[in-house]
Design a protein around this motif. Structure first.
Motif, short mmCIF file in Angstrom:
data_model
loop_
_atom_site.label_atom_id
_atom_site.label_comp_id
_atom_site.label_asym_id
_atom_site.label_seq_id
_atom_site.Cartn_x
_atom_site.Cartn_y
_atom_site.Cartn_z
N ALA A 1 2.17 -7.28 3.74
CA ALA A 1 2.65 -6.38 2.69
C ALA A 1 4.04 -5.88 3.02
CB ALA A 1 1.68 -5.22 2.51
N LYS A 2 4.26 -5.55 4.30
CA LYS A 2 5.58 -5.08 4.72
C LYS A 2 6.63 -6.19 4.60
CE LYS A 2 8.12 -3.56 8.85
NZ LYS A 2 8.90 -4.82 8.95
N LEU A 3 6.32 -7.37 5.12
CA LEU A 3 7.29 -8.46 5.16
C LEU A 3 7.64 -8.98 3.76
CD1 LEU A 3 5.95 -10.51 8.21
CD2 LEU A 3 7.90 -8.94 8.16
N ASN A 4 6.67 -8.95 2.85
CA ASN A 4 6.87 -9.54 1.53
C ASN A 4 7.09 -8.51 0.43
OD1 ASN A 4 6.37 -12.47 2.18
ND2 ASN A 4 4.42 -11.62 2.86
N GLY A 5 7.17 -7.24 0.81
CA GLY A 5 7.43 -6.20 -0.17
C GLY A 5 6.31 -5.99 -1.16
N ARG A 6 5.08 -6.24 -0.74
CA ARG A 6 3.93 -6.03 -1.62
C ARG A 6 3.55 -4.56 -1.65
NH1 ARG A 6 0.01 -10.89 0.59
NH2 ARG A 6 1.29 -12.66 -0.11
N VAL A 7 3.16 -4.09 -2.81
CA VAL A 7 2.76 -2.69 -2.91
C VAL A 7 1.26 -2.55 -2.69
CG1 VAL A 7 4.62 -2.11 -4.50
CG2 VAL A 7 2.40 -2.78 -5.42
N PHE A 8 0.88 -1.42 -2.13
CA PHE A 8 -0.50 -0.98 -2.09
C PHE A 8 -0.64 0.16 -3.10
CE2 PHE A 8 -0.99 -2.23 2.66
CZ PHE A 8 -1.43 -3.49 2.30
N ILE A 9 -1.86 0.57 -3.35
CA ILE A 9 -2.12 1.71 -4.22
C ILE A 9 -2.95 2.73 -3.45
CG2 ILE A 9 -3.21 2.53 -6.35
CD1 ILE A 9 -2.71 -0.24 -7.53
N ALA A 10 -2.40 3.94 -3.26
CA ALA A 10 -3.15 5.04 -2.68
C ALA A 10 -3.87 5.74 -3.83
CB ALA A 10 -2.22 6.01 -1.95
N TRP A 11 -5.11 6.17 -3.58
CA TRP A 11 -5.87 6.76 -4.69
C TRP A 11 -6.85 7.83 -4.22
CZ3 TRP A 11 -11.26 5.61 -4.97
CH2 TRP A 11 -11.69 4.61 -4.08
N LYS A 12 -7.18 8.69 -5.17
CA LYS A 12 -8.08 9.80 -4.88
C LYS A 12 -8.67 10.31 -6.19
CE LYS A 12 -7.89 14.50 -2.89
NZ LYS A 12 -6.97 15.49 -2.28
N PHE A 13 -9.96 10.59 -6.19
CA PHE A 13 -10.59 11.22 -7.34
C PHE A 13 -10.38 12.72 -7.27
CE2 PHE A 13 -12.95 7.27 -7.99
CZ PHE A 13 -13.00 7.23 -9.37
N ILE A 14 -9.82 13.27 -8.34
CA ILE A 14 -9.71 14.72 -8.49
C ILE A 14 -10.58 15.09 -9.68
CG2 ILE A 14 -8.16 16.67 -8.90
CD1 ILE A 14 -5.93 15.06 -7.63
N GLY A 15 -11.77 15.60 -9.38
CA GLY A 15 -12.77 15.74 -10.42
C GLY A 15 -13.23 14.35 -10.82
N LYS A 16 -13.14 14.04 -12.11
CA LYS A 16 -13.51 12.71 -12.60
C LYS A 16 -12.29 11.84 -12.87
CE LYS A 16 -17.90 14.11 -14.72
NZ LYS A 16 -18.70 14.10 -15.97
N VAL A 17 -11.11 12.35 -12.53
CA VAL A 17 -9.87 11.61 -12.78
C VAL A 17 -9.42 10.90 -11.51
CG1 VAL A 17 -7.45 11.81 -13.47
CG2 VAL A 17 -9.18 13.25 -14.57
N LYS A 18 -9.11 9.61 -11.64
CA LYS A 18 -8.60 8.87 -10.49
C LYS A 18 -7.07 8.94 -10.50
CE LYS A 18 -10.22 4.79 -9.13
NZ LYS A 18 -10.48 3.33 -9.19
N LEU A 19 -6.50 9.59 -9.49
CA LEU A 19 -5.05 9.68 -9.33
C LEU A 19 -4.62 8.52 -8.44
CD1 LEU A 19 -2.41 11.26 -9.77
CD2 LEU A 19 -2.95 12.57 -7.71
N THR A 20 -3.65 7.72 -8.91
CA THR A 20 -3.18 6.56 -8.16
C THR A 20 -1.67 6.60 -8.01
OG1 THR A 20 -2.96 5.17 -10.14
CG2 THR A 20 -5.09 5.14 -9.00
N VAL A 21 -1.17 6.12 -6.89
CA VAL A 21 0.27 6.05 -6.63
C VAL A 21 0.57 4.75 -5.89
CG1 VAL A 21 2.23 7.09 -5.43
CG2 VAL A 21 0.53 8.56 -6.51
N GLU A 22 1.57 4.01 -6.35
CA GLU A 22 2.01 2.82 -5.64
C GLU A 22 2.74 3.23 -4.36
OE1 GLU A 22 4.34 0.31 -8.15
OE2 GLU A 22 2.57 -0.63 -9.04
N ILE A 23 2.42 2.57 -3.27
CA ILE A 23 3.07 2.85 -1.99
C ILE A 23 3.56 1.56 -1.37
CG2 ILE A 23 1.70 4.93 -1.54
CD1 ILE A 23 -0.06 3.25 0.32
#
Length: 246
Positions: A24-46
């Protein structure tokens, strides 16, 4: 496990885990960090900025202007859930510390969960989601006219999709038929995809499918799809799936 019955296979081989993060580092691939806040899934590309294997850690930061959302995901947490759409893996990493530029140092996970080989995460499309297919289809038998179809997807993945037709419409479809130039619309994005019908399943109305009448599910496997489209679909499926833990 999510609502579409996706099978996740655990893997604790450290060389596999390292190679996925390092790639992921070498090829510039993104991961997604995520967390449920209540019933809503908050996601962020990292993105992975650096790896210090001898310290058992790697550094990540938010892609673009998403530092605020990333901080919300990390706030009060000892570990963070991460999804890799390119490798179809989920894992959880312990948070070691953060720095002043918005980066976070994470420990390498002890285990990853990977979607069953040669398969993709699949999402059942409920009423609140916008996912459609548009295409032209020639009929079978005596009447071989061409008809235009616009159908909401029944489910979707980066490997295929399905939609439901009526009994009369089902006469246009047979296993083995090709669908050329099928437009897949996800929210405000559109992709042209070629596919082949691999199965036709009769559906009776139930609480899950919410059909008013009996229908026929047309299952399509993509035969030609751009890599960018697969990435967008994978991320869309993950964002709206109800997987609860890495």
């Amino acid at each position: 496990m999510d609502q579409a019955g996706n099978k996740l296979i655990p893997n604790s081989e450290q060389w596999v885990i390292f190679n996925i993060i390092n790639s992921a580092k070498l090829n510039g691939r993104v991961f997604i960090a995520w967390k449920f806040i209540g019933k809503v899934k908050l996601t962020v590309e990292i993105e992975v900025l650096s790896i210090r294997k001898f310290r058992d850690e790697f550094k990540i930061k938010a892609v673009g202007a998403n530092k605020k959302n990333l901080k919300e995901i990390f706030s009060g947490a000892e570990a963070v859930n991460i999804y890799g759409p390119d490798d179809l893996v989920l894992f959880q990493s312990k948070i070691k510390f953060s720095d002043t530029d918005g980066g976070y140092y994470l420990s390498f996970p002890k285990m990853i969960a990977q979607v069953e080989r040669r398969k993709f995460l699949r999402l059942f499309i409920h009423d609140n989601l916008q996912c459609y297919v548009n295409f032209l289809k020639k009929g079978h038998g005596v009447r071989r006219g061409i008809q235009s179809f616009e159908k909401k997807c029944f489910d979707v993945s980066a490997g295929g999709a399905s939609f439901v037709v009526s009994k009369i419409e089902s006469r246009f479809f047979a296993v083995g038929d090709d669908l050329y130039g099928m437009e897949l619309i996800i929210d405000d994005q559109s992709f042209l995809i070629n596919g082949k019908i691999v199965n036709i399943i009769e559906l009776k109305p139930n609480e899950r499918n919410q059909l008013a009448y009996r229908g026929w599910k047309i299952c399509v496997k993509y035969t030609e799809i751009e890599r960018r489209a697969m990435k967008v679909i994978n991320e869309y499926v993950f964002r709206h799936s109800d997987i609860q833990a890495a």
